[in-house]
Design an enzyme around this catalytic site. Structure first.
Site, mmCIF file in Angstrom:
data_model
loop_
_atom_site.group_PDB
_atom_site.id
_atom_site.type_symbol
_atom_site.label_atom_id
_atom_site.label_comp_id
_atom_site.label_asym_id
_atom_site.label_seq_id
_atom_site.Cartn_x
_atom_site.Cartn_y
_atom_site.Cartn_z
ATOM 1 N N HIS A 173 -4.249 5.891 15.268
ATOM 2 C CA HIS A 173 -5.092 6.557 14.279
ATOM 3 C C HIS A 173 -6.380 5.783 14.046
ATOM 4 C CE1 HIS A 173 -4.301 3.785 10.829
ATOM 5 N NE2 HIS A 173 -3.106 3.628 11.391
ATOM 6 N N CYS A 193 0.596 -0.059 13.789
ATOM 7 C CA CYS A 193 -0.084 1.080 14.401
ATOM 8 C C CYS A 193 -1.115 0.598 15.409
ATOM 9 C CB CYS A 193 -0.760 1.931 13.329
ATOM 10 S SG CYS A 193 0.404 2.791 12.243
ATOM 11 N N GLY A 239 7.197 4.478 11.926
ATOM 12 C CA GLY A 239 5.922 4.212 11.268
ATOM 13 C C GLY A 239 4.788 3.872 12.201
ATOM 14 N N TYR A 257 0.835 -1.203 0.000
ATOM 15 C CA TYR A 257 0.000 0.000 0.000
ATOM 16 C C TYR A 257 0.872 1.257 0.000
ATOM 17 C CZ TYR A 257 0.632 0.039 5.158
ATOM 18 O OH TYR A 257 1.154 0.055 6.434
ATOM 19 N N ASN A 311 -4.855 0.907 16.000
ATOM 20 C CA ASN A 311 -6.081 1.273 15.282
ATOM 21 C C ASN A 311 -7.238 1.453 16.252
ATOM 22 O OD1 ASN A 311 -5.855 -0.538 12.081
ATOM 23 N ND2 ASN A 311 -4.630 1.111 12.960
#
Length: 400
Positions: free
Chosen positions: A329, A347, A325, A310, A349
Site C-alpha cells: 500500500h 507491509c 495484516g 495505532y 510501503n
C-alpha cells in the site's frame, strides 16, 4: 394293335411317376426325424425350447430404506428389454434419466426423506410383458452441510490462485467428499486437492496446480455434493460449480534486502519501484518470507495495530497479500525510507503514485514472492505455495 400299344405306354409312364412320388414322400418323412408325422407345423413348435423368462433387477432394491440421494437408481434387464420406464417421486414427477445398454439409469440427484416408485414394464423375446414395480426410500439426514467456492463464475484470476471449497461445517468422511470434487482444465494441468486444517467455518479443501497456472487456461470446477454422505450422519445438500479463466502472468518479486519491488508480467519486468519492508530488528514487524497470494484490494483501508499504538489509520491503494495484516500500500510517511531501509510494521510501503499504479494491475491470485526475510510466512488462509509438491499431495484424502 397300334392303339393298344399306345395306351400301354401311357400307363407305364404314369406308374413310374407315381412310384417316384411315393419314394420322395418316404425320404421327406425319414428326414423329418423321430416322431415326425409328415412335417406338422404345430407339432414342431411344441417341440422347440421355451424362450427364457425376462429378468428385471432394480437398484436400490425394492423396499430399501436409508438410500443415499446421490446414488443413481438403475434398472437392469436380462432376456428382454424395457418397453416403458419411469421412476416417480412423491410429488408425482418422473426423475430424469436415460437408457443404458441393458436398462435405464437416473441422472438427477434424489431428494432426502422421499419415497420413489418404479413404473413400467419389460418384455421377453415373445412379447410377454412383466410389470416393473417396487418402491424405495431415501435417507433422512441427522445434519446437512453446504459448501461454496472462492472463485466466482466467469472470473479472471492470477496464476497462483488456489481453488477453495469451504464447507459450513466439519466433514468427517473427507475421502467421500473429495470424490465429489472435480477440476477440468482446457490444457493439461497437474494438480491435487489438499485438506487444510478446519477453520471456525468448517472443513476446507484446496486445489492447486503443481506449478503456477498457464495463462489463458479455462477452468471448470464442480463440487457435486448433493446427497453425498460426508460422514457422522451429515449429508451434502447442494451442488456448486464455477467456470473461470487464468489471466496474464503477473508476479511480484519482493526481496526485502533490495529495498525494491519488481513487477514481472508475462516474463518481463514492467515496474521496478522503491519500497520499504518490515523492520528487520523486530520479528513481529518483519514482512514474512514465502509465496503470498493477492487476496483482494481496497482503495482505502483502515489499519490498526494496538500493540504499536495505532488504530483505524486510513491507508490508500491497499492490496491484501495475507490475513496476517500484510498489504502492499501507499505510505507517504515512509517515503524517505523507501529504497533505503525497512521500517514498516510488516507491509510493503510504496509511494502514492507507485502504489496506485500497482493497485490498478493486481487481481486475485497474483503471486507475491517475498524473499530475504528471516521470518517464515504463517499458515493463515492462502499459504498453499508454502508446501513442496510432495508435501501438498500428502494432504489429499485420496491416493494421488
Amino acid at each position: 394293335m397300334a392303339l393298344g400299344r399306345l395306351l400301354l405306354g401311357v400307363m407305364v409312364t404314369f406308374a413310374v411317376a407315381l412310384a417316384a412320388v411315393t419314394v420322395w414322400g418316404t425320404i421327406e418323412r425319414a428326414n423329418a426325424g423321430p416322431g415326425a408325422s409328415g412335417g406338422s407345423t404345430s407339432e414342431s413348435q411344441a417341440d422347440a425350447p421355451a424362450a427364457p423368462a425376462v429378468q428385471v433387477t432394480t437398484t436400490p432394491a425394492a423396499g430399501a430404506t436409508g438410500v443415499g440421494p446421490a446414488q443413481p437408481a438403475t434398472v437392469h434387464v436380462a432376456n428382454g428389454k424395457l418397453t416403458d420406464i419411469a421412476l416417480v417421486g412423491p410429488d408425482g414427477a418422473a426423475v430424469a434419466g436415460h437408457p443404458t445398454p441393458d436398462g435405464w439409469t437416473s441422472t438427477a440427484p434424489l431428494a432426502f426423506s422421499a419415497t420413489y416408485t418404479w413404473k413400467g414394464a419389460a418384455a421377453d423375446a415373445t412379447g410377454a410383458a412383466q410389470p416393473l414395480t417396487g418402491t424405495f426410500t431415501t435417507v433422512t439426514p441427522q445434519n446437512k452441510i453446504a459448501a461454496n467456492l472462492n472463485i466466482a463464475d466467469n472470473a479472471t484470476v492470477g496464476v497462483a490462485a488456489p481453488i477453495i471449497v469451504q464447507f459450513n461445517g466439519p466433514v468427517t468422511d473427507k475421502a467421500a467428499a473429495q470424490r465429489a470434487l472435480s477440476v477440468q482444465t482446457s490444457v493439461p494441468t497437474p494438480g491435487s486437492w489438499a485438506w487444510l486444517p478446519d477453520t471456525e467455518q468448517g472443513s476446507r479443501a484446496h486445489w492447486r496446480p503443481e506449478g503456477y497456472w498457464k495463462p489463458g487456461t479455462q477452468v471448470d470446477v464442480a463440487a457435486n455434493l448433493q446427497g453425498v454422505d460426508a460422514g457422522g450422519g451429515t449429508w451434502g445438500t447442494a451442488n456448486v460449480t464455477s467456470h473461470f479463466t487464468i489471466g496474464r502472468s503477473q508476479i511480484v518479486k519482493a526481496d526485502v534486502k533490495s529495498f525494491q519491488m519488481v513487477v514481472v508480467r508475462d516474463g518481463k519486468p514492467v515496474m521496478t519501484v522503491p519500497a520499504s519492508y518490515g523492520l528487520g530488528a523486530d520479528p513481529n514487524r518483519n514482512t514474512t518470507n514465502g509465496v503470498h497470494v493477492v487476496m483482494g484490494k481496497q482503495q482505502t483501508k483502515l489499519m490498526s495495530n494496538p500493540a504499536y499504538g495505532y488504530n483505524n489509520v486510513p491507508e490508500h491503494w491497499a492490496v491484501r497479500i495475507s490475513n496476517n495484516g500484510e498489504f502492499i500500500h501507499a505510505n507517504p510517511l515512509s517515503e524517505g525510507a523507501q529504497g533505503n531501509e525497512n521500517v514498516t510494521h510488516g507491509c510493503v510501503n510504496l509511494s502514492t503514485q507507485d502504489a496506485e499504479n500497482y493497485f490498478n494491475t493486481a487481481i486475485f491470485g497474483d503471486p507475491v514472492e517475498v524473499t530475504g526475510s528471516p521470518v517464515a510466512m504463517p499458515q493463515t488462509d492462502i499459504y498453499d505455495w508454502s508446501y513442496t509438491w510432495p508435501e501438498w499431495q500428502k494432504l489429499s484424502a485420496l491416493p494421488v
